[in-house]
Design an enzyme around this catalytic site. Sequence first.
Site, mmCIF file in Angstrom:
data_model
loop_
_atom_site.group_PDB
_atom_site.id
_atom_site.type_symbol
_atom_site.label_atom_id
_atom_site.label_comp_id
_atom_site.label_asym_id
_atom_site.label_seq_id
_atom_site.Cartn_x
_atom_site.Cartn_y
_atom_site.Cartn_z
ATOM 1 N N ARG A 98 3.316 61.661 -8.011
ATOM 2 C CA ARG A 98 2.758 60.316 -8.063
ATOM 3 C C ARG A 98 3.426 59.571 -9.216
ATOM 4 O O ARG A 98 3.688 60.153 -10.275
ATOM 5 C CB ARG A 98 1.241 60.355 -8.275
ATOM 6 C CG ARG A 98 0.462 60.668 -7.013
ATOM 7 C CD ARG A 98 0.565 59.548 -5.973
ATOM 8 N NE ARG A 98 -0.195 59.794 -4.767
ATOM 9 C CZ ARG A 98 0.307 60.280 -3.625
ATOM 10 N NH1 ARG A 98 1.595 60.587 -3.519
ATOM 11 N NH2 ARG A 98 -0.459 60.436 -2.568
ATOM 12 N N GLU A 114 4.006 50.952 -6.934
ATOM 13 C CA GLU A 114 4.659 50.829 -5.625
ATOM 14 C C GLU A 114 4.121 49.637 -4.831
ATOM 15 O O GLU A 114 2.900 49.435 -4.839
ATOM 16 C CB GLU A 114 4.416 52.103 -4.788
ATOM 17 C CG GLU A 114 5.141 53.306 -5.294
ATOM 18 C CD GLU A 114 4.878 54.543 -4.439
ATOM 19 O OE1 GLU A 114 4.503 54.390 -3.261
ATOM 20 O OE2 GLU A 114 5.059 55.646 -4.946
ATOM 21 N N HIS A 144 9.435 56.528 -1.577
ATOM 22 C CA HIS A 144 8.289 57.382 -1.216
ATOM 23 C C HIS A 144 8.497 58.033 0.171
ATOM 24 O O HIS A 144 7.709 57.802 1.092
ATOM 25 C CB HIS A 144 6.977 56.585 -1.261
ATOM 26 C CG HIS A 144 5.769 57.456 -1.455
ATOM 27 N ND1 HIS A 144 4.651 57.058 -2.150
ATOM 28 C CD2 HIS A 144 5.495 58.714 -1.029
ATOM 29 C CE1 HIS A 144 3.748 58.025 -2.141
ATOM 30 N NE2 HIS A 144 4.251 59.048 -1.461
HETATM 31 C C1 DGY Z 1 0.890 62.222 0.393
HETATM 32 O O1 DGY Z 1 0.620 62.840 1.408
HETATM 33 O O2 DGY Z 1 0.203 62.325 -0.642
HETATM 34 C C2 DGY Z 1 2.060 61.320 0.419
HETATM 35 O O3 DGY Z 1 2.484 60.999 -0.861
HETATM 36 C C3 DGY Z 1 1.729 60.064 1.201
HETATM 37 O O4 DGY Z 1 0.510 59.601 0.758
#
Ligand code: DGY
Length: 323
Positions: free
Chosen positions: A242, A271, A289
């Site tokens: 994250r 983001e 991402h």
């Molecule tokens: C997750 O599955 O956590 C990915 O980052 C998409 O949200």
Amino acid sequence: MKKPVVILTRRWPAPVEEAMRALFDLRVDLDDRPRNRDELREALRTADAVCPTVTDRLDASVLDIDGVRARVLANFGVGFNHIDLDAARRRGLTVTNTPGVLTDCTADLAMTLLLMTARRAGEGERLIRTERWSGWCPTQMLGTRVTGKTLGLVGFGRIARALARRAHHGFGMRVLFSTPHPPADDVCAALGATPCASLEELLAGADFVSLHCPGGAATRHLIDARRLALMKPSAFLINTARGDVVDEQALAAALAGGRIAGAGLDVFEGEPEVPAALKALDNLVLLPHLGSATVETRVAMGMRVVENLQAFFAGGTPRDRVG
Ligand code: DGY
């Protein structure tokens, strides 16, 4: 019998939407954009189940409202730090996620970033695309050898272990990890992985540091200027976890000042905004991402949500309940 009303906040892969339509009264907007707070509140008041994604911020200001009809938030994704679990509990909402099905693809992407940063793949691509490549020469764009180096994993859950497997068995890497919950010795031995007594020890010992801890208040800016300074000047930072785990301004300064060699980021604190200071750097690979972004995985994530919803509406406990 009336089918439960299920709202998807974004478009999902077609086979999943089809499966959902057969089982539920599915509501999905065609314009595939993040829902704002009012739209999320409206969804909570209209549906029996709301299925958010990482682009929906379900904090207390959204969840602490009157007239909530929804009983379950079935998240499309494994990470759920965009959902305030305490506020959800206060509203009596069950929360589920989609673990397991995106492990391999996310580990593959972390390895992609690791290789791209070490071997300067982004820079090389830009050289060709901007017509600046004048041909091979012995000193051009020398990168860093990956094979045999040391990988440090911050967190040692499913995705970190899948990356350890790739790094150790595929690239002969030594693996260090730091986690409050180390697994049994035989699990570590199978992955060639050694626990570190502290994050600081891991940062000082790794050639590549890859982040695999959850986001949220407890890990916000875990990798800050002080911890970046502990890394080797020749080391690389990889983040597929994250964005808020890294202090992006401190990282930009460390990269610009040569305090670490490079970084690969798939996630960002704000983001889809990416700070200009990061975009200006050449020793940084940026991806939008993409960790779980394969057809197979996104369909599997959606089907896992379907399974969770079916269990919930049948009166059982969904397999992936997190709150
Ligand atoms: C997750 O599955 O956590 C990915 O980052 C998409 O949200």
